[in-house]
Scaffold this motif. Structure first.
Motif, PDB file in Angstrom:
ATOM      1  N   THR A  53     -20.285  -0.336   9.212  1.00 38.79           N
ATOM      2  CA  THR A  53     -19.488  -1.563   9.202  1.00 38.79           C
ATOM      3  C   THR A  53     -19.978  -2.457   8.071  1.00 38.79           C
ATOM      4  O   THR A  53     -21.144  -2.337   7.675  1.00 38.79           O
ATOM      5  N   PRO A  54     -19.174  -3.378   7.562  1.00 33.80           N
ATOM      6  CA  PRO A  54     -17.811  -3.664   7.993  1.00 33.80           C
ATOM      7  C   PRO A  54     -16.772  -2.663   7.482  1.00 33.80           C
ATOM      8  O   PRO A  54     -15.630  -2.696   7.938  1.00 33.80           O
ATOM      9  N   SER A  55     -17.139  -1.763   6.552  1.00 31.55           N
ATOM     10  CA  SER A  55     -16.130  -0.847   6.011  1.00 31.55           C
ATOM     11  C   SER A  55     -16.671   0.571   6.031  1.00 31.55           C
ATOM     12  O   SER A  55     -17.707   0.847   5.431  1.00 31.55           O
ATOM     13  N   SER A  56     -15.963   1.474   6.715  1.00 34.15           N
ATOM     14  CA  SER A  56     -16.407   2.872   6.755  1.00 34.15           C
ATOM     15  C   SER A  56     -16.235   3.534   5.394  1.00 34.15           C
ATOM     16  O   SER A  56     -17.008   4.410   5.022  1.00 34.15           O
ATOM     17  N   TYR A  57     -15.200   3.113   4.680  1.00 32.20           N
ATOM     18  CA  TYR A  57     -15.000   3.598   3.311  1.00 32.20           C
ATOM     19  C   TYR A  57     -15.212   2.413   2.370  1.00 32.20           C
ATOM     20  O   TYR A  57     -14.991   1.258   2.749  1.00 32.20           O
ATOM     21  N   CYS A  58     -15.588   2.703   1.131  1.00 21.49           N
ATOM     22  CA  CYS A  58     -15.843   1.628   0.162  1.00 21.49           C
ATOM     23  C   CYS A  58     -14.558   0.834  -0.126  1.00 21.49           C
ATOM     24  O   CYS A  58     -13.560   1.408  -0.577  1.00 21.49           O
ATOM     25  N   PRO A  59     -14.574  -0.475   0.112  1.00 22.70           N
ATOM     26  CA  PRO A  59     -13.360  -1.265  -0.120  1.00 22.70           C
ATOM     27  C   PRO A  59     -12.967  -1.333  -1.599  1.00 22.70           C
ATOM     28  O   PRO A  59     -11.779  -1.383  -1.926  1.00 22.70           O
ATOM     29  N   GLU A  60     -13.954  -1.296  -2.484  1.00 23.40           N
ATOM     30  CA  GLU A  60     -13.657  -1.382  -3.921  1.00 23.40           C
ATOM     31  C   GLU A  60     -12.941  -0.109  -4.399  1.00 23.40           C
ATOM     32  O   GLU A  60     -11.970  -0.169  -5.163  1.00 23.40           O
ATOM     33  N   LEU A  61     -13.424   1.040  -3.940  1.00 24.08           N
ATOM     34  CA  LEU A  61     -12.773   2.297  -4.331  1.00 24.08           C
ATOM     35  C   LEU A  61     -11.408   2.444  -3.664  1.00 24.08           C
ATOM     36  O   LEU A  61     -10.458   2.937  -4.278  1.00 24.08           O
ATOM     37  N   ARG A  62     -11.299   2.004  -2.413  1.00 24.13           N
ATOM     38  CA  ARG A  62      -9.997   2.066  -1.725  1.00 24.13           C
ATOM     39  C   ARG A  62      -8.969   1.246  -2.509  1.00 24.13           C
ATOM     40  O   ARG A  62      -7.839   1.676  -2.728  1.00 24.13           O
ATOM     41  N   ARG A  63      -9.393   0.060  -2.932  1.00 24.39           N
ATOM     42  CA  ARG A  63      -8.491  -0.811  -3.670  1.00 24.39           C
ATOM     43  C   ARG A  63      -8.048  -0.130  -4.972  1.00 24.39           C
ATOM     44  O   ARG A  63      -6.885  -0.176  -5.354  1.00 24.39           O
ATOM     45  N   ALA A  64      -8.999   0.511  -5.661  1.00 24.54           N
ATOM     46  CA  ALA A  64      -8.675   1.186  -6.931  1.00 24.54           C
ATOM     47  C   ALA A  64      -7.665   2.314  -6.704  1.00 24.54           C
ATOM     48  O   ALA A  64      -6.719   2.477  -7.484  1.00 24.54           O
ATOM     49  N   LEU A  65      -7.829   3.067  -5.623  1.00 24.38           N
ATOM     50  CA  LEU A  65      -6.906   4.178  -5.344  1.00 24.38           C
ATOM     51  C   LEU A  65      -5.503   3.662  -5.026  1.00 24.38           C
ATOM     52  O   LEU A  65      -4.507   4.176  -5.545  1.00 24.38           O
ATOM     53  N   VAL A  66      -5.437   2.633  -4.192  1.00 26.01           N
ATOM     54  CA  VAL A  66      -4.132   2.089  -3.802  1.00 26.01           C
ATOM     55  C   VAL A  66      -3.431   1.459  -5.012  1.00 26.01           C
ATOM     56  O   VAL A  66      -2.236   1.682  -5.257  1.00 26.01           O
ATOM     57  N   GLU A  67      -4.192   0.711  -5.796  1.00 20.98           N
ATOM     58  CA  GLU A  67      -3.633   0.059  -6.982  1.00 20.98           C
ATOM     59  C   GLU A  67      -3.200   1.103  -8.023  1.00 20.98           C
ATOM     60  O   GLU A  67      -2.159   0.949  -8.678  1.00 20.98           O
ATOM     61  N   ALA A  68      -3.970   2.169  -8.153  1.00 23.70           N
ATOM     62  CA  ALA A  68      -3.599   3.232  -9.102  1.00 23.70           C
ATOM     63  C   ALA A  68      -2.280   3.857  -8.684  1.00 23.70           C
ATOM     64  O   ALA A  68      -1.430   4.175  -9.530  1.00 23.70           O
ATOM     65  N   GLY A  69      -2.080   4.030  -7.376  1.00 25.04           N
ATOM     66  CA  GLY A  69      -0.809   4.561  -6.879  1.00 25.04           C
ATOM     67  C   GLY A  69       0.337   3.626  -7.224  1.00 25.04           C
ATOM     68  O   GLY A  69       1.385   4.047  -7.707  1.00 25.04           O
ATOM     69  N   ARG A  70       0.118   2.337  -7.002  1.00 22.65           N
ATOM     70  CA  ARG A  70       1.157   1.345  -7.281  1.00 22.65           C
ATOM     71  C   ARG A  70       1.547   1.378  -8.759  1.00 22.65           C
ATOM     72  O   ARG A  70       2.714   1.419  -9.111  1.00 22.65           O
ATOM     73  N   ARG A  71       0.538   1.406  -9.622  1.00 26.64           N
ATOM     74  CA  ARG A  71       0.817   1.402 -11.070  1.00 26.64           C
ATOM     75  C   ARG A  71       1.513   2.673 -11.527  1.00 26.64           C
ATOM     76  O   ARG A  71       2.266   2.655 -12.491  1.00 26.64           O
ATOM     77  N   ALA A  72       1.219   3.789 -10.834  1.00 26.17           N
ATOM     78  CA  ALA A  72       1.847   5.060 -11.226  1.00 26.17           C
ATOM     79  C   ALA A  72       3.214   5.232 -10.559  1.00 26.17           C
ATOM     80  O   ALA A  72       3.880   6.251 -10.770  1.00 26.17           O
ATOM     81  N   GLY A  73       3.615   4.251  -9.743  1.00 26.83           N
ATOM     82  CA  GLY A  73       4.903   4.357  -9.064  1.00 26.83           C
ATOM     83  C   GLY A  73       4.895   5.393  -7.944  1.00 26.83           C
ATOM     84  O   GLY A  73       5.928   5.952  -7.603  1.00 26.83           O
ATOM     85  N   VAL A  74       3.712   5.650  -7.386  1.00 30.05           N
ATOM     86  CA  VAL A  74       3.582   6.630  -6.307  1.00 30.05           C
ATOM     87  C   VAL A  74       3.309   5.884  -4.999  1.00 30.05           C
ATOM     88  O   VAL A  74       2.413   5.045  -4.944  1.00 30.05           O
TER      89      VAL A  74
END
Ligand SMILES: [Zn+2]
Length: 272
Positions: free
Chosen positions: A135-156
């Motif tokens: 806790t507080p995050s099981s997965y790294c919040p910084e890397l999660r944000r990068a993955l989600v944002e990369a998807g958004r920018r790639a239109g995926v």
């Protein structure tokens, strides 16, 4: 030294530009890594199942793999996993970046800190008892944000959040097991996410994953008899998108770590 590592499932063997093979010795055996570049940054790549997909999930050398990445300088790990959708809204082909997990594996090596093996993390040698916090995050919040944002920018389309459940395998789950996992709060189910995520935390590494829904889990409406060929087919259809997300995420990851992962061992070491 690459500070970013990628652990890929099937279909990502040629991810890096100009890769070269490096062998790294760990207390858990020798590990072969691929070093090259992606998105203009130096990256180490590790095919989780070995070349040619020969290692089953329960025999993957999770401890050796992450320690080898750590030893070549990696602090952040992006991973991919093939999963089944427990939540019927997660149709085959969906990409999801989970924000928590449940470990229902049964017989894996879950920790570096077995009271005997000496583990070096950032110049500190530990051979005792360590309890890291998830806790507080099981997965790294910084890397999660990068993955989600990369998807958004790639239109995926990428689903931001969800609970990854890890089962032991080798067989796929029964319909009763999936009903139980749904009641418990699981969204997707796979066989390779654990103990990988927790081992990364034990080495104070950042870790996040992009899960590719390859099928409905057993008993979910629309689910039919599952074959590995179907899993492979869906997975390979989404590979281009997974590649662009990984490449985008690599360039979006901040140079310095602003998350708490680097401090995972502070206050966690009971006896060094
Ligand atoms: Zn982190």
């Amino acid at each position: 030294m690459p500070r970013i590592g990628i652990i890929g499932g099937s279909g990502l063997y040629s991810l890096l530009d100009s890769p070269r093979t490096v062998e790294v010795d760990t207390p858990f055996g020798r590990v072969e890594l691929s070093m090259g570049s992606l998105g203009g940054r130096s990256v180490a790549f590790l095919p989780r199942h070995g070349r040619g997909h020969r290692i089953p999930p329960f025999r993957v050398n999770y401890r050796g793999n992450l320690l080898a990445l750590r030893k070549v300088g990696v602090e952040r790990v992006l991973a991919t996993n093939a999963v089944g959708g427990i939540d019927p809204k997660l149709r085959p082909g969906t990409l999801l970046v989970p924000d928590d997990f449940m470990d229902f594996t049964k017989g894996r090596a879950y920790t570096y800190y077995d009271g005997e093996t000496e583990i070096e993390v950032g110049g500190r040698v530990i051979r005792g008892v360590v309890h890291v916090s998830m806790t507080p995050s099981s997965y790294c919040p910084e890397l999660r944000r990068a993955l989600v944002e990369a998807g958004r920018r790639a239109g995926v389309d990428v689903v931001d959040g969800g609970v990854y459940v890890c089962t032991e395998g080798n067989r796929f789950e029964t319909a009763a097991e999936i009903r139980a996992l749904r009641i418990l709060g699981g969204d997707v189910v796979g066989m390779t996410g654990c103990p990988e995520a927790a081992l990364a935390r034990e080495l104070a590494m950042c870790y996040a994953t992009v899960a590719v829904v390859t099928n409905y889990a057993a008993g979910v409406a629309g689910a039919a008899k599952l074959t590995h060929d179907e899993v492979k087919e869906i997975f390979s259809r989404r590979m281009d998108d997974v590649r662009s997300i990984l490449e985008g995420a690599v360039s979006l990851i901040p140079e310095e770590r602003g998350c708490a992962c680097k401090d995972a061992l502070e206050g966690a070491v009971v006896s060094g």
